[in-house]
Design a protein around this motif. Sequence first.
Motif, mmCIF file in Angstrom:
data_model
loop_
_atom_site.group_PDB
_atom_site.id
_atom_site.type_symbol
_atom_site.label_atom_id
_atom_site.label_comp_id
_atom_site.label_asym_id
_atom_site.label_seq_id
_atom_site.Cartn_x
_atom_site.Cartn_y
_atom_site.Cartn_z
ATOM 1 N N PRO A 88 49.772 41.950 34.983
ATOM 2 C CA PRO A 88 50.141 42.075 36.392
ATOM 3 C C PRO A 88 49.448 40.999 37.230
ATOM 4 C CG PRO A 88 49.472 44.199 35.472
ATOM 5 C CD PRO A 88 49.113 43.155 34.461
ATOM 6 N N ALA A 89 50.026 40.702 38.397
ATOM 7 C CA ALA A 89 49.460 39.665 39.268
ATOM 8 C C ALA A 89 48.013 39.957 39.615
ATOM 9 C CB ALA A 89 50.310 39.543 40.538
ATOM 10 N N GLU A 90 47.703 41.233 39.837
ATOM 11 C CA GLU A 90 46.324 41.599 40.185
ATOM 12 C C GLU A 90 45.366 41.311 39.040
ATOM 13 O OE1 GLU A 90 43.822 45.613 41.438
ATOM 14 O OE2 GLU A 90 45.974 45.515 41.855
ATOM 15 N N GLU A 91 45.821 41.574 37.797
ATOM 16 C CA GLU A 91 44.981 41.295 36.626
ATOM 17 C C GLU A 91 44.788 39.791 36.453
ATOM 18 O OE1 GLU A 91 43.482 43.393 34.712
ATOM 19 O OE2 GLU A 91 44.432 45.332 35.068
ATOM 20 N N LEU A 92 45.850 39.011 36.658
ATOM 21 C CA LEU A 92 45.728 37.558 36.547
ATOM 22 C C LEU A 92 44.761 37.012 37.585
ATOM 23 C CD1 LEU A 92 49.437 36.523 35.903
ATOM 24 C CD2 LEU A 92 47.523 36.230 34.318
ATOM 25 N N ALA A 93 44.796 37.590 38.770
ATOM 26 C CA ALA A 93 43.898 37.140 39.835
ATOM 27 C C ALA A 93 42.442 37.450 39.530
ATOM 28 C CB ALA A 93 44.308 37.783 41.156
ATOM 29 N N SER A 94 42.204 38.440 38.653
ATOM 30 C CA SER A 94 40.836 38.842 38.345
ATOM 31 C C SER A 94 40.283 38.185 37.085
ATOM 32 C CB SER A 94 40.764 40.371 38.190
ATOM 33 O OG SER A 94 41.459 40.791 37.026
ATOM 34 N N LEU A 95 41.019 37.244 36.501
ATOM 35 C CA LEU A 95 40.505 36.544 35.322
ATOM 36 C C LEU A 95 39.215 35.806 35.684
ATOM 37 C CD1 LEU A 95 43.735 35.000 33.746
ATOM 38 C CD2 LEU A 95 42.525 37.067 33.036
ATOM 39 N N SER A 96 38.233 35.891 34.807
ATOM 40 C CA SER A 96 36.944 35.277 35.090
ATOM 41 C C SER A 96 36.976 33.773 34.844
ATOM 42 C CB SER A 96 35.853 35.903 34.204
ATOM 43 O OG SER A 96 36.000 35.461 32.864
ATOM 44 N N ARG A 97 35.962 33.096 35.371
ATOM 45 C CA ARG A 97 35.836 31.652 35.136
ATOM 46 C C ARG A 97 35.781 31.360 33.645
ATOM 47 N NH1 ARG A 97 31.087 28.769 34.268
ATOM 48 N NH2 ARG A 97 31.211 26.505 34.629
ATOM 49 N N ASP A 98 35.066 32.175 32.887
ATOM 50 C CA ASP A 98 34.959 31.975 31.441
ATOM 51 C C ASP A 98 36.334 32.032 30.774
ATOM 52 O OD1 ASP A 98 33.318 32.018 28.820
ATOM 53 O OD2 ASP A 98 34.520 33.844 28.650
ATOM 54 N N THR A 99 37.174 32.986 31.192
ATOM 55 C CA THR A 99 38.511 33.106 30.607
ATOM 56 C C THR A 99 39.366 31.901 30.971
ATOM 57 O OG1 THR A 99 38.382 35.520 30.666
ATOM 58 C CG2 THR A 99 40.570 34.556 30.463
ATOM 59 N N TYR A 100 39.265 31.447 32.223
ATOM 60 C CA TYR A 100 39.989 30.237 32.614
ATOM 61 C C TYR A 100 39.584 29.052 31.727
ATOM 62 C CZ TYR A 100 42.346 31.721 36.923
ATOM 63 O OH TYR A 100 43.187 32.305 37.832
ATOM 64 N N LEU A 101 38.297 28.945 31.443
ATOM 65 C CA LEU A 101 37.828 27.825 30.616
ATOM 66 C C LEU A 101 38.332 27.939 29.185
ATOM 67 C CD1 LEU A 101 34.167 27.419 31.935
ATOM 68 C CD2 LEU A 101 36.195 26.086 32.541
ATOM 69 N N HIS A 102 38.431 29.168 28.661
ATOM 70 C CA HIS A 102 39.011 29.344 27.321
ATOM 71 C C HIS A 102 40.482 28.938 27.310
ATOM 72 C CE1 HIS A 102 35.626 31.015 25.234
ATOM 73 N NE2 HIS A 102 35.494 32.025 26.069
ATOM 74 N N LEU A 103 41.220 29.298 28.347
ATOM 75 C CA LEU A 103 42.622 28.899 28.442
ATOM 76 C C LEU A 103 42.746 27.382 28.478
ATOM 77 C CD1 LEU A 103 43.819 31.516 31.083
ATOM 78 C CD2 LEU A 103 44.578 31.392 28.715
ATOM 79 N N ARG A 104 41.871 26.733 29.248
ATOM 80 C CA ARG A 104 41.908 25.277 29.328
ATOM 81 C C ARG A 104 41.547 24.647 27.981
ATOM 82 N NH1 ARG A 104 37.876 22.822 33.421
ATOM 83 N NH2 ARG A 104 38.961 24.256 34.812
ATOM 84 N N LYS A 105 40.558 25.227 27.310
ATOM 85 C CA LYS A 105 40.158 24.699 26.000
ATOM 86 C C LYS A 105 41.307 24.823 24.999
ATOM 87 C CE LYS A 105 36.018 25.737 24.572
ATOM 88 N NZ LYS A 105 34.879 26.491 23.973
ATOM 89 N N ALA A 106 42.016 25.947 25.049
ATOM 90 C CA ALA A 106 43.136 26.147 24.138
ATOM 91 C C ALA A 106 44.230 25.110 24.378
ATOM 92 C CB ALA A 106 43.701 27.558 24.301
ATOM 93 N N ARG A 107 44.506 24.805 25.648
ATOM 94 C CA ARG A 107 45.511 23.776 25.948
ATOM 95 C C ARG A 107 45.054 22.412 25.440
ATOM 96 N NH1 ARG A 107 45.280 26.133 31.289
ATOM 97 N NH2 ARG A 107 46.867 27.752 31.534
ATOM 98 N N ALA A 108 43.749 22.161 25.539
ATOM 99 C CA ALA A 108 43.218 20.888 25.032
ATOM 100 C C ALA A 108 43.382 20.809 23.515
ATOM 101 C CB ALA A 108 41.751 20.743 25.418
ATOM 102 N N TYR A 109 43.118 21.917 22.809
ATOM 103 C CA TYR A 109 43.333 21.939 21.360
ATOM 104 C C TYR A 109 44.800 21.671 21.044
ATOM 105 C CZ TYR A 109 38.717 23.969 20.297
ATOM 106 O OH TYR A 109 37.367 24.182 20.148
#
Length: 392
Positions: A88-109
């Motif tokens: 849900p939009a509310e859950e996406l808005a509550s993603l932590s900085r650490d989770t954002y960095l994991h998502l970015r790392k995965a895209r880099a891989y």
Amino acid sequence: MRGEPVVGIQPSVMRWARESAGMSVDDVATRLKRQLAEVESWESGDGAPTYPQLERLAYELYKRPLAVFFLPEPPQEVSPRQQFRTLPAEELASLSRDTYLHLRKARAYQAGLEDLYSETNPAPRKIWHHVSLQRNQDVAAQAMNIRRELGIDSPIQAQWGGDDQALKAWRSAIERMGVFVFKDSFKQKTISGFCLRDHEFPLIYINNSTTKTRQIFSLLHELAHILFDVSGISKFDTSYITELPAREQELEVFCNAVAAEVLIPFDEFSRVTAGVPSNVDALDDAYFSRVARYFGVSREAILRRFLDSGRATRDFYESKAREWTDQMVERDGGGGSWYASRGAYLSDTLLREVFARRLRGQLSSERAAEYLGVKPANLPGLEDLVLHRTRN
């Protein structure tokens, strides 16, 4: 001078860098120990950070190259809100900085894999070319197709010596079929994992901060997302599903059903459990543990099967699920080898390819380190680990 405001930084780039790291203005001010108004001025154009402050923003907080802050406008980058429909939009808005960095790392891989393999997946047979999931078709039949493609049946599952061997076997089978699997420890413990779809390099990224059986279910759940051709991000507590739009609710329920059927085929489950009472509420934990070991899954997954087939009450299931969740603490000793941990986190297919090319002189140490997301100084230890795996 280093103490003067840096000239040439666009406010929109400053704002994008913060938001793409999942941080609020208040988070940044707190980490830098600066006034909130000062940080706000950097994003409004009324002020600018000094060079030391910009270095901290780039390297410590936002995890971006310094050069990106001098771009004329924010680079095009897919946001979690655009990419994931399964929270849900509310859950996406509550993603932590650490989770954002994991998502970015995965895209880099993923980008690194595309470059390393010249845009062509090396797997001889790609599972998404042969299995395409449909919600209006029989779940058991589709799950059987997945098991057949992975080369895993009940006799093979019964031979696994424990949760660790089961996880390695499922992961290896999935990687052989062209899906790259990574792991890492998430600080946001509620996230079980996510996947990034791609026509050549689909990727699964699992939270290692939980039990092996939980990781196995997450692995199969995210594989179902990929075979449905949808990127997904999932949580352990499935109550969020009820907050999704109807289409996304159906998708998450469907992916859970597929994962459960792949891990615990209902016909085989019925055969194994045929000798127990029609209601299992009175059975002790040892029984659920034995059946769980047979299938290489958690006790909760087995009890859920009983619940879905009407052989356990909802109260009994929820009570036991809470009890077992409290017991399930990953025992990693806290002092293991960094190389062993990193080797477990990285895709085995990627590790082997990088070091094979490095040994053939096709990759420099710097380039190999970039593909693996490590420092060049760490390569020898990782190389020893890969060579040891190959010999064994």
